[in-house]
Design a protein around this motif. Sequence first.
Motif, PDB file in Angstrom:
ATOM      1  N   CYS A 109       1.293   4.029   5.106  1.00 47.21           N
ATOM      2  CA  CYS A 109       0.458   2.905   5.549  1.00 47.21           C
ATOM      3  C   CYS A 109      -0.988   3.354   5.768  1.00 47.21           C
ATOM      4  O   CYS A 109      -1.936   2.637   5.420  1.00 47.21           O
ATOM      5  CB  CYS A 109       1.022   2.301   6.828  1.00 47.21           C
TER       6      CYS A 109
ATOM      7  N   ALA B 153      -4.633   8.069  -3.511  1.00 45.13           N
ATOM      8  CA  ALA B 153      -5.583   7.084  -2.987  1.00 45.13           C
ATOM      9  C   ALA B 153      -6.983   7.327  -3.541  1.00 45.13           C
ATOM     10  O   ALA B 153      -7.683   6.392  -3.949  1.00 45.13           O
ATOM     11  CB  ALA B 153      -5.594   7.120  -1.462  1.00 45.13           C
TER      12      ALA B 153
ATOM     13  N   LEU C 268       1.800   5.196  -4.000  1.00 45.60           N
ATOM     14  CA  LEU C 268       1.684   5.575  -2.594  1.00 45.60           C
ATOM     15  C   LEU C 268       3.008   5.383  -1.863  1.00 45.60           C
ATOM     16  O   LEU C 268       3.430   6.240  -1.079  1.00 45.60           O
ATOM     17  CB  LEU C 268       0.577   4.762  -1.919  1.00 45.60           C
TER      18      LEU C 268
ATOM     19  N   LEU D 142      -0.732   1.358  -5.443  1.00 44.49           N
ATOM     20  CA  LEU D 142       0.130   1.023  -4.304  1.00 44.49           C
ATOM     21  C   LEU D 142       1.565   1.491  -4.542  1.00 44.49           C
ATOM     22  O   LEU D 142       2.223   2.029  -3.645  1.00 44.49           O
ATOM     23  CB  LEU D 142       0.113  -0.488  -4.057  1.00 44.49           C
TER      24      LEU D 142
ATOM     25  N   TYR E 215      -6.939   3.553   0.827  1.00 41.91           N
ATOM     26  CA  TYR E 215      -7.005   3.069  -0.553  1.00 41.91           C
ATOM     27  C   TYR E 215      -7.751   1.731  -0.625  1.00 41.91           C
ATOM     28  O   TYR E 215      -8.572   1.508  -1.524  1.00 41.91           O
ATOM     29  CB  TYR E 215      -5.579   2.933  -1.081  1.00 41.91           C
ATOM     30  N   LEU E 216      -7.498   0.881   0.353  1.00 41.75           N
ATOM     31  CA  LEU E 216      -8.090  -0.459   0.341  1.00 41.75           C
ATOM     32  C   LEU E 216      -9.521  -0.491   0.872  1.00 41.75           C
ATOM     33  O   LEU E 216     -10.351  -1.275   0.411  1.00 41.75           O
ATOM     34  CB  LEU E 216      -7.218  -1.402   1.178  1.00 41.75           C
TER      35      LEU E 216
ATOM     36  N   GLN F  77      -0.716  12.003  -1.094  1.00 44.27           N
ATOM     37  CA  GLN F  77      -1.179  10.629  -0.889  1.00 44.27           C
ATOM     38  C   GLN F  77      -2.702  10.545  -0.970  1.00 44.27           C
ATOM     39  O   GLN F  77      -3.253   9.555  -1.453  1.00 44.27           O
ATOM     40  CB  GLN F  77      -0.688  10.122   0.466  1.00 44.27           C
TER      41      GLN F  77
ATOM     42  N   CYS G  60      -2.580   3.734   2.430  1.00 38.66           N
ATOM     43  CA  CYS G  60      -2.911   2.418   1.866  1.00 38.66           C
ATOM     44  C   CYS G  60      -4.200   1.877   2.479  1.00 38.66           C
ATOM     45  O   CYS G  60      -5.012   1.245   1.787  1.00 38.66           O
ATOM     46  CB  CYS G  60      -1.771   1.436   2.112  1.00 38.66           C
TER      47      CYS G  60
END
Length: 288
Positions: free
Chosen positions: A115, A61, A98, A95, A121-122, A57, A118
């Motif tokens: 989560c 990401a 992931l 997304l 990532y954001l 992950q 993510c």
Amino acid sequence: MKKRLLTGICYLAVLIGFFLLKIYVHRLFFDLLVLAFTAVGTFEMLRAFGDQVHLSQKIIAGTFSSAIILTFALTDQFLPQYAVQITCAVFMAGLALLFGMLVFAHEKVSLQSACAACGCYLYPAAFLLVLSACNHLPAYSDLAILFVFAICPVADSLAFVFGKLFGKKLPRKMAPHVSPNKTLIGGFGGLLGGALGGLAIFFAYYGIAGNLEMKWANIWFFLGLGVLTAAFAEFGDLVESAVKRKLEIKDMGKLLPGHGGVLDRIDSTLYASLIVCLVFVIRIMTTG
């Protein structure tokens, strides 16, 4: 203190260097700086989460956070009519992968790790994508970047000064559970710094940057946007503090001596770019 000052000077020199490259060579040079912020910032987030995020992950990401910045910069430059669609497709692919790891590596990853990945990532990539959008505005892009990077340090400095001078007499905290050292009076100083910074940009933009006839009707726009930028910058700083408290860490990294990590340096910039981009888009749509 000396390390912090030296680091601040070096950081300022880098910003000025890339800003000049944007103006006199090509705007994609500034996207390279945004890309570097994204790569390092995402790495700092993933490292802060540690074992909460699986290695697979982390790779996804880290790869796609940089990919969306690079995709937007290049497509808006060479295929502007498809920039939004292609960037959204790359973003959603990240997304999808992931969450897809819940299937491909079902025994090794969890919904919680997905989560958390993510979130890494954001933040900061999605915010820095907006900063790249400021760089690619059809008008006022130089001015937008000036607001983001000039207002934040001025607001931060005035907030610090007001907090030191009046903090004991007016000790009410801005967010006591998140950042106990930040007072409301310090926050007011930051807003004043935003106004002063906006005023300075007004005179620099219309007085020095080739337009000697002052457009006094715009002074309220500059003052107002300066205050708004400072307000969002202060909130961005609080968000970063809240993230670090939740992760139980002091700094996001050690890359910048005296400051911590890159995210510790650009936290206010992330939120400031949101309001600056929005305001200038509205200005372009309404007045051209």
